[in-house]
Design an enzyme around this catalytic site. Structure first.
Site, PDB file in Angstrom:
ATOM      1  N   GLY A  41      37.628  48.087  38.482  1.00 24.13           N
ATOM      2  CA  GLY A  41      37.672  47.451  37.172  1.00 24.13           C
ATOM      3  C   GLY A  41      38.949  46.647  37.096  1.00 24.13           C
ATOM      4  CE  LYS A  42      40.104  40.215  37.130  1.00 23.38           C
ATOM      5  NZ  LYS A  42      40.424  40.234  38.573  1.00 23.38           N
ATOM      6  CB  THR A 242      45.943  32.837  42.146  1.00 23.30           C
ATOM      7  OG1 THR A 242      44.662  33.034  41.520  1.00 23.30           O
ATOM      8  CG2 THR A 242      47.007  33.578  41.344  1.00 23.30           C
ATOM      9  CG  LEU A 243      46.047  27.343  44.247  1.00 23.79           C
ATOM     10  CD1 LEU A 243      46.989  26.225  44.663  1.00 23.79           C
ATOM     11  CD2 LEU A 243      44.851  26.791  43.496  1.00 23.79           C
ATOM     12  CB  SER A 245      44.132  31.570  52.313  1.00 20.91           C
ATOM     13  OG  SER A 245      43.355  30.388  52.216  1.00 20.91           O
ATOM     14  N   GLY A 247      48.008  29.808  48.409  1.00 22.90           N
ATOM     15  CA  GLY A 247      49.200  30.181  47.653  1.00 22.90           C
ATOM     16  C   GLY A 247      48.954  30.121  46.168  1.00 22.90           C
ATOM     17  CG  ASP A 271      38.231  44.321  50.462  1.00 21.27           C
ATOM     18  OD1 ASP A 271      37.903  43.364  49.743  1.00 21.27           O
ATOM     19  OD2 ASP A 271      37.865  45.498  50.254  1.00 21.27           O
ATOM     20  CG  ASP A 277      42.511  42.867  39.618  1.00 20.31           C
ATOM     21  OD1 ASP A 277      42.418  41.985  38.750  1.00 20.31           O
ATOM     22  OD2 ASP A 277      41.524  43.465  40.089  1.00 20.31           O
TER      23      ASP A 277
END
Length: 330
Positions: A41-42, A242-243, A245, A247, A271, A277
């Site tokens: 769960g986030k 957030t991008l 791999s 960055g 994974d 999170d």
């Protein structure tokens, strides 16, 4: 000195994880590599990330350690076999669970997760269950945020969106800073962004919230400063995109109005389930501890997220503070 407090209001899910060499096509059956269950769960993941990244791994220390940040989780689970296990999992990371409700005649939230072992990418099907019982009326007054008031409230969108909107209103009226991670993303009213202290989104979430096609923002030459200006003009004080791999990009309308791109370190991805999170937790810990350099905050949050990607699982993969080089603990 009393520790500062971060309150996470959000989802708790039982994760049912299947690892497969590749995702099957429609009508195709594949033999999976493995199956496991875990806590997720986030909301709960971000609570675990915040708690762990604010302190050293207890197995690497002797005796009680000073705590700079107390973490509280507000949410709901069902009266079934999954609920108690989720609560215990949070307590093992030193999280205050006294505000988690157990709802009779409701199932606990469940996430069915497919992890493609060849890439580490995941696909998730979510059944909200008890998470859907959190209602706006539960958060009409500042007391619902805790006493004393927290130094930061963290929110996501795995509980009903009207409830999230009410929590934001209540927190703003009480002068409590809010960090919103709008996942899974849906279009949101403008009032959300007006005076919002921290907005952390990934590429697809940024696209949805600005009315763009995901393919547009995924282009190699996409100019993130354009999106940043849109969010800042709408009232957001601090933005992070957030991008994966690549960055992360950040921009701020406070503290000199800095912006920039932080390149991610090279890692072996196992994974990516709880990477976002973990980023949120690392970011929150640094902000509440008073770190003002946004570039350094985002750099260390990327580093913490990368550590999570190197292990399988969700909460079980999240590192402790002393396992992320440069993340200074107080």
């Amino acid at each position: 000195m009393a520790p500062k407090t971060i309150t996470i209001i959000g989802s708790l899910n039982a994760d049912l994880v299947t690892v497969t060499p590749r995702v099957p096509s429609g009508g195709e059956t594949l033999t999976a590599s493995s199956f496991s269950t875990g806590s997720g769960g986030k909301g709960a993941n971000q609570a675990v990330a915040t708690a762990r990244l604010s302190r050293p791994n207890p197995s690497s220390t002797s005796g009680p350690q000073p705590v700079s940040i107390a973490v509280k989780m507000v949410g709901a689970v069902g009266a079934d076999a999954f609920g108690p296990a989720l609560i215990t999992s949070l307590q093992e990371s030193f999280i205050d669970t006294t505000s988690i409700s157990i709802i009779p005649n409701q199932s606990t939230g469940v996430a069915v997760i497919l992890v493609e072992s060849s890439s580490g990418e995941n696909r998730i099907l979510l059944s909200p269950g008890a998470n859907g019982t959190l209602q706006p009326d539960d958060f009409m007054s500042a007391e619902c945020l805790g006493s004393p008031l927290p130094d930061l409230v963290i929110l996501q969108l795995e509980i009903p969106v009207p409830t999230v909107l009410q929590i934001i209103r209540t927190a703003k009226e009480a002068g409590v800073p809010v960090l919103l991670n709008p996942a899974p993303a849906v279009p949101l009213p403008e009032e959300v962004f007006q005076g919002l202290d921290h907005l952390v989104v990934n590429e697809s979430e940024a696209a949805i919230l600005t009315g763009r096609a995901v393919e547009e923002v995924e282009a190699e030459d996409f100019q993130w400063d354009i999106v940043a200006r849109e969010f800042l003009n709408r009232g957001v004080k601090n933005l992070v995109v957030t991008l994966g791999s690549k960055g992360a990009y950040y921009a701020s309308s406070v503290g000199g109005g800095k912006s920039g791109f932080i390149k991610a370190e090279k890692i072996k991805v196992v994974d990516t389930t709880a990477a976002g999170d973990t980023f949120v937790g690392a970011y929150a810990v640094q902000v509440v501890n008073g770190k003002a350099d946004m570039g350094e905050v985002v750099k260390l949050a990327c580093k913490a997220a990368g550590k999570t990607c190197e292990k399988s699982g969700a909460q079980s993969a999240i590192p402790w503070g002393d396992e992320v080089g440069g993340l200074h603990l107080r």
